[in-house]
Design a protein around this motif. Structure first.
Motif, PDB file in Angstrom:
ATOM      1  N   GLY A  32       0.790  -1.218   0.000  1.00  0.00           N
ATOM      2  CA  GLY A  32       0.000   0.000   0.000  1.00  0.00           C
ATOM      3  C   GLY A  32       0.825   1.271   0.000  1.00  0.00           C
ATOM      4  O   GLY A  32       0.295   2.360  -0.141  1.00  0.00           O
ATOM      5  N   THR A  33       2.135   1.133   0.148  1.00  0.00           N
ATOM      6  CA  THR A  33       3.002   2.310   0.168  1.00  0.00           C
ATOM      7  C   THR A  33       3.424   2.700  -1.239  1.00  0.00           C
ATOM      8  O   THR A  33       3.317   3.840  -1.639  1.00  0.00           O
ATOM      9  N   GLY A  34       3.912   1.740  -1.993  1.00  0.00           N
ATOM     10  CA  GLY A  34       4.322   1.995  -3.376  1.00  0.00           C
ATOM     11  C   GLY A  34       5.636   2.733  -3.502  1.00  0.00           C
ATOM     12  O   GLY A  34       6.296   3.036  -2.521  1.00  0.00           O
ATOM     13  N   ARG A  35       5.986   2.995  -4.738  1.00  0.00           N
ATOM     14  CA  ARG A  35       7.239   3.677  -5.043  1.00  0.00           C
ATOM     15  C   ARG A  35       7.196   5.138  -4.640  1.00  0.00           C
ATOM     16  O   ARG A  35       6.146   5.747  -4.578  1.00  0.00           O
ATOM     17  N   SER A  36       8.383   5.697  -4.463  1.00  0.00           N
ATOM     18  CA  SER A  36       8.504   7.113  -4.157  1.00  0.00           C
ATOM     19  C   SER A  36       8.236   7.953  -5.393  1.00  0.00           C
ATOM     20  O   SER A  36       8.615   7.591  -6.500  1.00  0.00           O
ATOM     21  N   ARG A  37       7.609   9.085  -5.190  1.00  0.00           N
ATOM     22  CA  ARG A  37       7.430  10.048  -6.282  1.00  0.00           C
ATOM     23  C   ARG A  37       8.666  10.922  -6.407  1.00  0.00           C
ATOM     24  O   ARG A  37       8.848  11.598  -7.402  1.00  0.00           O
ATOM     25  N   CYS A  38       9.535  10.900  -5.400  1.00  0.00           N
ATOM     26  CA  CYS A  38      10.690  11.801  -5.352  1.00  0.00           C
ATOM     27  C   CYS A  38      12.028  11.126  -5.622  1.00  0.00           C
ATOM     28  O   CYS A  38      12.921  11.743  -6.186  1.00  0.00           O
ATOM     29  N   ILE A  39      12.197   9.887  -5.196  1.00  0.00           N
ATOM     30  CA  ILE A  39      13.477   9.199  -5.378  1.00  0.00           C
ATOM     31  C   ILE A  39      13.560   8.695  -6.809  1.00  0.00           C
ATOM     32  O   ILE A  39      12.730   7.918  -7.255  1.00  0.00           O
ATOM     33  N   GLN A  40      14.580   9.139  -7.514  1.00  0.00           N
ATOM     34  CA  GLN A  40      14.754   8.772  -8.917  1.00  0.00           C
ATOM     35  C   GLN A  40      16.025   7.960  -9.167  1.00  0.00           C
ATOM     36  O   GLN A  40      16.151   7.326 -10.204  1.00  0.00           O
ATOM     37  N   VAL A  41      16.974   8.000  -8.220  1.00  0.00           N
ATOM     38  CA  VAL A  41      18.270   7.356  -8.408  1.00  0.00           C
ATOM     39  C   VAL A  41      18.511   6.328  -7.307  1.00  0.00           C
ATOM     40  O   VAL A  41      18.362   6.628  -6.126  1.00  0.00           O
ATOM     41  N   GLU A  42      18.890   5.123  -7.692  1.00  0.00           N
ATOM     42  CA  GLU A  42      19.269   4.083  -6.747  1.00  0.00           C
ATOM     43  C   GLU A  42      20.743   4.301  -6.403  1.00  0.00           C
ATOM     44  O   GLU A  42      21.625   4.004  -7.202  1.00  0.00           O
ATOM     45  N   ASP A  43      20.995   4.856  -5.211  1.00  0.00           N
ATOM     46  CA  ASP A  43      22.329   5.282  -4.812  1.00  0.00           C
ATOM     47  C   ASP A  43      22.822   4.512  -3.591  1.00  0.00           C
ATOM     48  O   ASP A  43      23.573   5.029  -2.783  1.00  0.00           O
ATOM     49  N   GLY A  44      22.367   3.306  -3.417  1.00  0.00           N
ATOM     50  CA  GLY A  44      22.687   2.485  -2.245  1.00  0.00           C
ATOM     51  C   GLY A  44      21.401   2.075  -1.572  1.00  0.00           C
ATOM     52  O   GLY A  44      20.390   2.758  -1.693  1.00  0.00           O
ATOM     53  N   CYS A  45      21.422   0.940  -0.884  1.00  0.00           N
ATOM     54  CA  CYS A  45      20.187   0.398  -0.321  1.00  0.00           C
ATOM     55  C   CYS A  45      20.435  -0.226   1.049  1.00  0.00           C
ATOM     56  O   CYS A  45      21.318  -1.058   1.207  1.00  0.00           O
ATOM     57  N   LEU A  46      19.628   0.167   2.023  1.00  0.00           N
ATOM     58  CA  LEU A  46      19.697  -0.402   3.365  1.00  0.00           C
ATOM     59  C   LEU A  46      18.650  -1.499   3.592  1.00  0.00           C
ATOM     60  O   LEU A  46      18.609  -2.094   4.668  1.00  0.00           O
ATOM     61  N   CYS A  47      17.820  -1.760   2.603  1.00  0.00           N
ATOM     62  CA  CYS A  47      16.721  -2.715   2.784  1.00  0.00           C
ATOM     63  C   CYS A  47      17.154  -4.083   3.322  1.00  0.00           C
ATOM     64  O   CYS A  47      16.486  -4.617   4.201  1.00  0.00           O
ATOM     65  N   PRO A  48      18.250  -4.676   2.825  1.00  0.00           N
ATOM     66  CA  PRO A  48      18.618  -6.006   3.337  1.00  0.00           C
ATOM     67  C   PRO A  48      18.871  -6.049   4.846  1.00  0.00           C
ATOM     68  O   PRO A  48      18.636  -7.064   5.473  1.00  0.00           O
ATOM     69  N   GLY A  49      19.322  -4.969   5.464  1.00  0.00           N
ATOM     70  CA  GLY A  49      19.583  -4.946   6.899  1.00  0.00           C
ATOM     71  C   GLY A  49      18.516  -4.263   7.717  1.00  0.00           C
ATOM     72  O   GLY A  49      18.663  -4.116   8.927  1.00  0.00           O
ATOM     73  N   CYS A  50      17.431  -3.871   7.096  1.00  0.00           N
ATOM     74  CA  CYS A  50      16.363  -3.157   7.786  1.00  0.00           C
ATOM     75  C   CYS A  50      15.577  -4.102   8.697  1.00  0.00           C
ATOM     76  O   CYS A  50      15.253  -5.220   8.300  1.00  0.00           O
ATOM     77  N   THR A  53      12.361  -5.423   6.990  1.00  0.00           N
ATOM     78  CA  THR A  53      12.652  -6.459   5.995  1.00  0.00           C
ATOM     79  C   THR A  53      12.964  -7.785   6.676  1.00  0.00           C
ATOM     80  O   THR A  53      12.453  -8.833   6.276  1.00  0.00           O
ATOM     81  N   GLU A  54      13.801  -7.736   7.711  1.00  0.00           N
ATOM     82  CA  GLU A  54      14.179  -8.953   8.425  1.00  0.00           C
ATOM     83  C   GLU A  54      12.992  -9.592   9.144  1.00  0.00           C
ATOM     84  O   GLU A  54      12.774 -10.796   9.040  1.00  0.00           O
ATOM     85  N   LYS A  55      12.216  -8.802   9.881  1.00  0.00           N
ATOM     86  CA  LYS A  55      11.073  -9.340  10.632  1.00  0.00           C
ATOM     87  C   LYS A  55      10.008  -9.932   9.721  1.00  0.00           C
ATOM     88  O   LYS A  55       9.362 -10.909  10.062  1.00  0.00           O
ATOM     89  N   GLU A  56       9.825  -9.327   8.555  1.00  0.00           N
ATOM     90  CA  GLU A  56       8.788  -9.779   7.628  1.00  0.00           C
ATOM     91  C   GLU A  56       9.285 -10.860   6.659  1.00  0.00           C
ATOM     92  O   GLU A  56       8.494 -11.453   5.953  1.00  0.00           O
ATOM     93  N   GLY A  57      10.598 -11.087   6.618  1.00  0.00           N
ATOM     94  CA  GLY A  57      11.148 -12.091   5.718  1.00  0.00           C
ATOM     95  C   GLY A  57      11.108 -11.653   4.258  1.00  0.00           C
ATOM     96  O   GLY A  57      11.060 -12.489   3.360  1.00  0.00           O
ATOM     97  N   PHE A  58      11.140 -10.355   4.024  1.00  0.00           N
ATOM     98  CA  PHE A  58      11.097  -9.838   2.657  1.00  0.00           C
ATOM     99  C   PHE A  58      12.361 -10.217   1.905  1.00  0.00           C
ATOM    100  O   PHE A  58      13.438 -10.361   2.491  1.00  0.00           O
ATOM    101  N   GLN A  59      12.258 -10.355   0.586  1.00  0.00           N
ATOM    102  CA  GLN A  59      13.358 -10.834  -0.240  1.00  0.00           C
ATOM    103  C   GLN A  59      13.932  -9.782  -1.184  1.00  0.00           C
ATOM    104  O   GLN A  59      15.003  -9.969  -1.733  1.00  0.00           O
ATOM    105  N   HIS A  60      13.233  -8.712  -1.419  1.00  0.00           N
ATOM    106  CA  HIS A  60      13.615  -7.747  -2.443  1.00  0.00           C
ATOM    107  C   HIS A  60      14.353  -6.541  -1.864  1.00  0.00           C
ATOM    108  O   HIS A  60      14.552  -6.451  -0.660  1.00  0.00           O
TER     109      HIS A  60
END
Length: 73
Positions: A32-50, A53-60
């Motif tokens: 229900g959150t969806g993509r950002s309207r403001c972020i246009q550049v993938e400049d590093g990602c903290l998702c794997p250690g969030c 993400t860990e509690k929910e078992g997310f893969q992406h």
């Protein structure tokens, strides 16, 4: 799935190298959150250690530009 309020409390989006401040955008991995309207550049990602993400078992990653976990499945 954790509720949105708890997800926001645990969210690391604001510390991410790709993050761009945008009105009330955060916790992009949650359905229900969806993509950002403001972020246009993938400049590093903290998702794997969030905690969300860990509690929910997310893969992406890069939920801010690619959509929520359910969007990417």
């Amino acid at each position: 799935m954790m509720d949105r309020k708890k997800g926001i409390e645990l969210c690391l989006c604001g510390m991410c190298p790709s993050f761009v401040e945008c009105k009330e955008e955060i916790a992009y991995c949650l359905a229900g959150t969806g993509r950002s309207r403001c972020i246009q550049v993938e400049d590093g990602c903290l998702c794997p250690g969030c905690p969300v993400t860990e509690k929910e078992g997310f893969q992406h990653v890069y939920y801010c530009t690619r959509g929520s976990e359910s969007d990417q499945r």
